[in-house]
Structures are given as C-alpha cells and as structure tokens.
Design a protein around this motif. Structure first.
Motif, PDB file in Angstrom:
ATOM      1  N   UNK A  86       0.829  -1.204   0.000  1.00 11.57           N
ATOM      2  CA  UNK A  86       0.000   0.000   0.000  1.00 11.57           C
ATOM      3  C   UNK A  86       0.864   1.254   0.000  1.00 11.57           C
ATOM      4  N   UNK A  87       1.936   1.253   0.798  1.00 11.59           N
ATOM      5  CA  UNK A  87       2.747   2.467   0.938  1.00 11.59           C
ATOM      6  C   UNK A  87       3.521   2.788  -0.330  1.00 11.59           C
ATOM      7  N   UNK A  88       4.117   1.806  -0.971  1.00 11.56           N
ATOM      8  CA  UNK A  88       5.026   2.070  -2.091  1.00 11.56           C
ATOM      9  C   UNK A  88       4.394   1.881  -3.469  1.00 11.56           C
ATOM     10  N   UNK A  89       3.230   1.242  -3.540  1.00  9.62           N
ATOM     11  CA  UNK A  89       2.597   1.001  -4.843  1.00  9.62           C
ATOM     12  C   UNK A  89       1.242   1.692  -4.928  1.00  9.62           C
ATOM     13  N   UNK A  90       0.374   1.417  -3.951  1.00  8.94           N
ATOM     14  CA  UNK A  90      -0.996   1.923  -4.025  1.00  8.94           C
ATOM     15  C   UNK A  90      -1.071   3.414  -3.704  1.00  8.94           C
ATOM     16  N   UNK A  91      -0.435   3.822  -2.617  1.00 10.13           N
ATOM     17  CA  UNK A  91      -0.563   5.206  -2.159  1.00 10.13           C
ATOM     18  C   UNK A  91      -0.088   6.233  -3.178  1.00 10.13           C
ATOM     19  N   UNK A  92       1.059   6.052  -3.852  1.00 15.81           N
ATOM     20  CA  UNK A  92       1.464   7.073  -4.843  1.00 15.81           C
ATOM     21  C   UNK A  92       0.439   7.281  -5.960  1.00 15.81           C
ATOM     22  N   UNK A  93      -0.351   6.243  -6.279  1.00 15.27           N
ATOM     23  CA  UNK A  93      -1.330   6.370  -7.356  1.00 15.27           C
ATOM     24  C   UNK A  93      -2.572   7.115  -6.878  1.00 15.27           C
ATOM     25  N   UNK A  94      -3.056   6.793  -5.676  1.00  9.15           N
ATOM     26  CA  UNK A  94      -4.304   7.390  -5.201  1.00  9.15           C
ATOM     27  C   UNK A  94      -4.076   8.669  -4.408  1.00  9.15           C
ATOM     28  N   UNK A  95      -2.823   9.046  -4.158  1.00  6.22           N
ATOM     29  CA  UNK A  95      -2.539  10.213  -3.318  1.00  6.22           C
ATOM     30  C   UNK A  95      -3.179  11.498  -3.838  1.00  6.22           C
ATOM     31  N   UNK A  96      -3.099  11.842  -5.136  1.00  3.22           N
ATOM     32  CA  UNK A  96      -3.740  13.092  -5.594  1.00  3.22           C
ATOM     33  C   UNK A  96      -5.245  13.109  -5.348  1.00  3.22           C
ATOM     34  N   UNK A  97      -5.917  11.982  -5.605  1.00  6.52           N
ATOM     35  CA  UNK A  97      -7.365  11.930  -5.380  1.00  6.52           C
ATOM     36  C   UNK A  97      -7.667  12.000  -3.887  1.00  6.52           C
TER      37      UNK A  97
END
Length: 331
Positions: free
Chosen positions: A240-251
């Motif tokens: 979640x921290x290194x793969x998922x979060x960078x993608x959903x962070x702007x939203x």
C-alpha cells in the motif's frame, strides 16, 4: 538525311507565360485581421451560464463585502435606507471578542475529528470493496448512494431518534446488550457527547462520496505492480505504501480538501439537531454568523464573520485548486 534537312533551323520551343500576379489585398500595417463570425459562438454559448453564476454567486459575495463595512440593521435592510459606513469596525469588534475565538477553535476541532474519521472509514471501505464479490459490491454501492441522496432533514431526524433519552436506540443497545446503565441518558447535556451525535450525522453523510471516489482511484492501480511487490517480499502495508498510495494520493488529497471545506462550514446538522435553537456550547462558525445576523439583528457582523471564514479557508481552497491542476497535468 540530306544536307538541306541538316541545315534547317530547329523548331522554336514554346515557353509558358509567367503566372499572372493577382493583387491580393493585405491588411494594413498595425491592423489585426477581422475574426470570423463563428469565432464568437463559444462565448455566446457560455454567456447564459456566466450570467447565472454572476447572479447567484458573484453579486451576493460583492454585497456581503459591502455590508461588512457598513452598519446594516433591520431598518436599513427592510426600508432600503442607506447604511452608515463604519470601515473596519465590524472586523475589529469580532476579532477582539473572545467568544469568537472559542467558536473558531471549536469549529477547527470538530472539523479535524470529522475529516480524519471520514477519510479513514472511507479508505477502509474502498479497499474492502476491492475484495468483495461483484454482487456484494453493487449492493454496497447502492446503499452508499441511497445514504448520500437522503435529505439532511430526514437524516438528522433519524439520528435524533437514535439518541433520544427515552426511546433512543443507542441507549437501548448500551443498556441491554453491553450491560451499561444508560436508561434515560440525555446525550445533549454534555456538549462533548452531543457533538458525537452531530459528528455521526456529518460522517455518515460524507462517507459515501469519499468511499466511491477512493474506490474509483484504487481501480487505477496496476494489479501487476502490486503482485510484483508482493513477490519481492513486501507485506500488505508495504504494497500500500510504495505502490498503491502514490497512485491514489492526488485523489485522496483532493477529497480530503473538500471534506475540510464542507465540515468547516457545517450548519444544518447542528441547527436541526438542536431544534433550530442551538445552545452557545454548540455554536460553530456557521451558527455563530447566523445568530449575529438574524438574532442580534446585526447583519453587518454576520457578513463580516462570513468573510473571515472565507479568509480562513482561502489557503485550503488554493491547495484544492493546485491539486486539480496537478491531476489535469498528469492526465
């Protein structure tokens, strides 16, 4: 071939005439070419929308700014009599009032608690929806949309019934199933407990939007990257921290910013929960501005408080616009 034929002159070669020069008129120096009539069509199409927005938003904002520098009472408002200009007197009176700052800090604490809970619960539900079957996910989405579409008056009435001292569901559950003595307990005597009920209404109404938006963002995370990270030994938190979060962070940041703006301006939930007469202990900035304007008949003070609220949220609004621009650049 005879000698006469060899001495005969070669036939003349026909040369095509030079192209005719058409005297094309050129625009005079320093004069821009005329636009076509169709170039103004987009402006004509959006003109009604611009006029409507100006009438609904711009003019009331301009009127609020003017009123905040005047002393507008009931007589000036009803008769149209010119109000007295007082300059920054309304702002100095408000900023020098200790009650105003108590209301500001109460509003900030309430907003932070609601936003943190809403974003945490929304992210949890969005991730859970990824692991649900199709039919369960559709049923949950329909329930979230139905909760989101419920009118505020209906939602507050339901939660008031939940927290009723005599027939409330909360008191019944705590007494009957958890063994606590909450028979006849009045949640509104203590503002801390009362704000728990109000916050529940706010969070319950905000979670559907947050959950559905974050779930849409989670669907954009490449599944192969998550599987590769898991094969490399990363745990659930690492993925979640290194793969998922960078993608959903702007939203996530955009939705959190909207939640801050909405929860900072909570009015209806408090007003309806307290029977249209909120106690001073339940006064947030929206309630405080309303009371100053309509109960104290000082419409200029209410306008000044509204402008101060806008200034307090201006930094959040600028951050939200920056996030929108960043998302647009990525797309």
């Amino acid at each position: 071939m005879s000698a006469a034929e060899m001495k005969a002159p070669a036939p003349p070669v026909s040369v095509p005439p030079p192209p005719a020069h058409h005297d094309t008129p050129r625009p005079a120096a320093g004069r821009a070419p005329k636009k076509r009539a169709g170039a103004y069509l987009p402006y004509a199409l959006i003109a009604p929308t611009v006029v409507a927005i100006a009438a609904v938003f711009v003019w009331p904002l301009v009127k609020t700014v003017i009123m905040s520098f005047q002393d507008v009472g009931r007589r000036e408002l009803w008769t149209g009599q010119a109000a007295e200009w007082v300059g920054f007197e309304q702002f100095t009176n408000i900023l020098g009032d200790g009650e105003f700052w108590d209301v500001v800090w109460r509003t900030v604490l309430f907003m932070v608690a609601c936003v943190v809970t809403t974003m945490g619960a929304g992210l949890f539900l969005a991730q859970a929806m990824q692991r649900m079957s199709t039919w369960i996910r559709l049923a949950l989405t329909a329930a979230l949309v139905a909760a989101w579409a419920m009118p505020l008056l209906v939602a507050t009435s339901i939660f008031r019934w939940f927290a009723d001292s005599d027939y409330g569901v909360v008191n019944m559950v705590l007494t009957k199933y958890l063994g606590l003595d909450f028979r006849g307990h009045n949640w509104w005597l203590d503002p801390k407990q009362g704000f728990l009920i109000i916050a529940a209404v706010v969070i319950w109404g905000a979670i559907p939007f947050v959950t559905i938006t974050l779930y849409a963002a989670l669907t954009q995370v490449p599944r192969e990257l998550e599987e590769a990270a898991a094969l490399d030994g990363a745990g659930a938190f690492g993925v979640f921290r290194y793969v998922t979060w960078p993608v959903i962070k702007p939203v996530f940041q955009m939705v959190a910013t909207l939640s801050v703006i909405w929860d900072f301006n909570v009015f209806g939930q408090v007003f309806l929960m307290r029977g249209n007469e909120p106690e001073p202990e339940y006064s947030l900035l929206g309630i405080y501005s309303f009371e100053k304007a309509f109960e104290s008949n000082s419409f200029s003070q209410g306008a000044a408080i509204s402008l101060i609220t806008v200034l307090l949220l201006s930094g959040v609004a600028v951050y939200y616009l920056r996030q929108l621009l960043k998302i647009g650049e990525v797309e």
